[in-house]
Design a protein around this motif. Structure first.
Motif, short mmCIF file in Angstrom:
data_model
loop_
_atom_site.label_atom_id
_atom_site.label_comp_id
_atom_site.label_asym_id
_atom_site.label_seq_id
_atom_site.Cartn_x
_atom_site.Cartn_y
_atom_site.Cartn_z
N ALA A 43 -14.92 -6.30 7.97
CA ALA A 43 -14.42 -4.95 8.24
C ALA A 43 -13.67 -4.42 7.02
O ALA A 43 -13.81 -3.24 6.65
CB ALA A 43 -13.51 -4.97 9.47
N TRP A 44 -12.86 -5.25 6.38
CA TRP A 44 -12.10 -4.88 5.18
C TRP A 44 -13.03 -4.27 4.13
O TRP A 44 -12.71 -3.25 3.52
CB TRP A 44 -11.38 -6.11 4.65
N ALA A 45 -14.18 -4.90 3.94
CA ALA A 45 -15.10 -4.48 2.88
C ALA A 45 -15.64 -3.07 3.11
O ALA A 45 -15.98 -2.37 2.15
CB ALA A 45 -16.25 -5.48 2.78
N GLY A 46 -15.70 -2.63 4.37
CA GLY A 46 -16.29 -1.33 4.66
C GLY A 46 -15.29 -0.23 4.95
O GLY A 46 -15.68 0.85 5.41
N ARG A 47 -14.02 -0.47 4.67
CA ARG A 47 -12.98 0.52 5.00
C ARG A 47 -12.14 0.89 3.79
O ARG A 47 -12.14 0.19 2.78
CB ARG A 47 -12.06 -0.04 6.08
N GLU A 48 -11.40 1.97 3.95
CA GLU A 48 -10.38 2.33 2.97
C GLU A 48 -9.10 1.62 3.37
O GLU A 48 -8.60 1.81 4.48
CB GLU A 48 -10.16 3.83 2.94
N ASN A 49 -8.58 0.79 2.49
CA ASN A 49 -7.40 -0.02 2.78
C ASN A 49 -6.27 0.37 1.85
O ASN A 49 -6.46 0.43 0.63
CB ASN A 49 -7.74 -1.51 2.60
N LEU A 50 -5.11 0.64 2.43
CA LEU A 50 -3.96 1.11 1.67
C LEU A 50 -2.74 0.26 2.00
O LEU A 50 -2.52 -0.08 3.16
CB LEU A 50 -3.66 2.57 2.02
N LEU A 51 -1.96 -0.03 0.98
CA LEU A 51 -0.69 -0.71 1.20
C LEU A 51 0.38 0.33 1.45
O LEU A 51 0.40 1.39 0.82
CB LEU A 51 -0.31 -1.55 -0.02
N ILE A 52 1.26 0.04 2.39
CA ILE A 52 2.40 0.89 2.70
C ILE A 52 3.58 0.32 1.91
O ILE A 52 3.92 -0.85 2.07
CB ILE A 52 2.71 0.89 4.21
N CYS A 53 4.16 1.15 1.05
CA CYS A 53 5.20 0.67 0.14
C CYS A 53 6.47 1.49 0.28
O CYS A 53 6.43 2.66 0.66
CB CYS A 53 4.72 0.74 -1.30
N ASN A 54 7.57 0.87 -0.06
CA ASN A 54 8.87 1.53 -0.20
C ASN A 54 9.34 1.17 -1.60
O ASN A 54 9.69 0.02 -1.85
CB ASN A 54 9.85 1.04 0.86
N ASP A 55 9.32 2.15 -2.49
CA ASP A 55 9.53 1.88 -3.90
C ASP A 55 8.51 0.83 -4.33
O ASP A 55 7.32 1.04 -4.15
CB ASP A 55 10.98 1.49 -4.20
N ASP A 56 8.94 -0.33 -4.83
CA ASP A 56 7.99 -1.34 -5.28
C ASP A 56 7.67 -2.38 -4.20
O ASP A 56 6.82 -3.25 -4.41
CB ASP A 56 8.54 -2.07 -6.51
N ALA A 57 8.36 -2.34 -3.07
CA ALA A 57 8.18 -3.35 -2.03
C ALA A 57 7.03 -2.98 -1.10
O ALA A 57 6.96 -1.87 -0.60
CB ALA A 57 9.47 -3.50 -1.22
N VAL A 58 6.15 -3.95 -0.84
CA VAL A 58 5.06 -3.76 0.12
C VAL A 58 5.62 -4.00 1.52
O VAL A 58 6.22 -5.04 1.79
CB VAL A 58 3.88 -4.70 -0.18
N MET A 59 5.43 -3.02 2.41
CA MET A 59 5.94 -3.09 3.77
C MET A 59 4.85 -3.43 4.79
O MET A 59 5.14 -3.88 5.89
CB MET A 59 6.55 -1.74 4.16
N GLY A 60 3.60 -3.15 4.43
CA GLY A 60 2.50 -3.36 5.37
C GLY A 60 1.23 -2.76 4.82
O GLY A 60 1.12 -2.51 3.63
#
Length: 143
Positions: A43-60
């Motif tokens: 599923a990952w390969a066929g989708r647009e995947n985005l990281l949710i960040c706060n400044d430089d920290a990845v939140m999800g």
């Protein structure tokens, strides 16, 4: 807080898969579903995947797909320590803007998942059900 989204790369897939598994395994067990790492990866390969960040920290992360009628939120997960800081609502509003070209923002949520209340607060309504899921949507028209 300076929330922002950035494109996830293949290097982020393990983080996203692990986060999704940890967040969802209780629901999978509750409803007798079987988790599949291979299914997540496909599923990952066929989708647009985005990281949710706060400044430089990845939140999800959030994973979306689209067709001519809707933008679909396929996954939306925050690290437990990053919840209740406004990021989930912020992401939903970003996705509502992104969905304006299609007109609808859609997702499915396990019926027992308390995130449903967050979705409702951000304008998504239950429009149907399938087994253990609620189908939800929000109209997102430009202008």
């Amino acid at each position: 807080m300076a929330f922002h989204l950035r494109a996830a790369t293949e290097r982020d897939r393990l983080f996203a898969r692990t986060l999704t598994h940890e967040a969802m395994i209780g629901y999978y067990r509750q409803y007798g579903l079987v988790w599949s790492d291979n299914g997540f990866d496909a599923a990952w390969a066929g989708r647009e995947n985005l990281l949710i960040c706060n400044d430089d920290a990845v939140m999800g992360f959030i994973s979306v797909s689209r067709d001519s009628r809707a933008l679909y939120i396929r996954e939306l997960h925050l690290l437990e320590t990053c919840r209740k800081q406004g990021a989930g609502g912020w992401v939903l509003e970003q996705m509502a803007r992104k969905a304006q070209a299609q007109g609808l923002l859609r997702l499915t949520v396990f019926k027992t998942n308390p995130a449903r209340r967050l979705y409702e607060r951000h304008g998504l309504s239950i429009v149907g059900e399938e087994d253990c899921f609620w189908r939800m949507e929000r109209e997102c028209r430009a202008g």
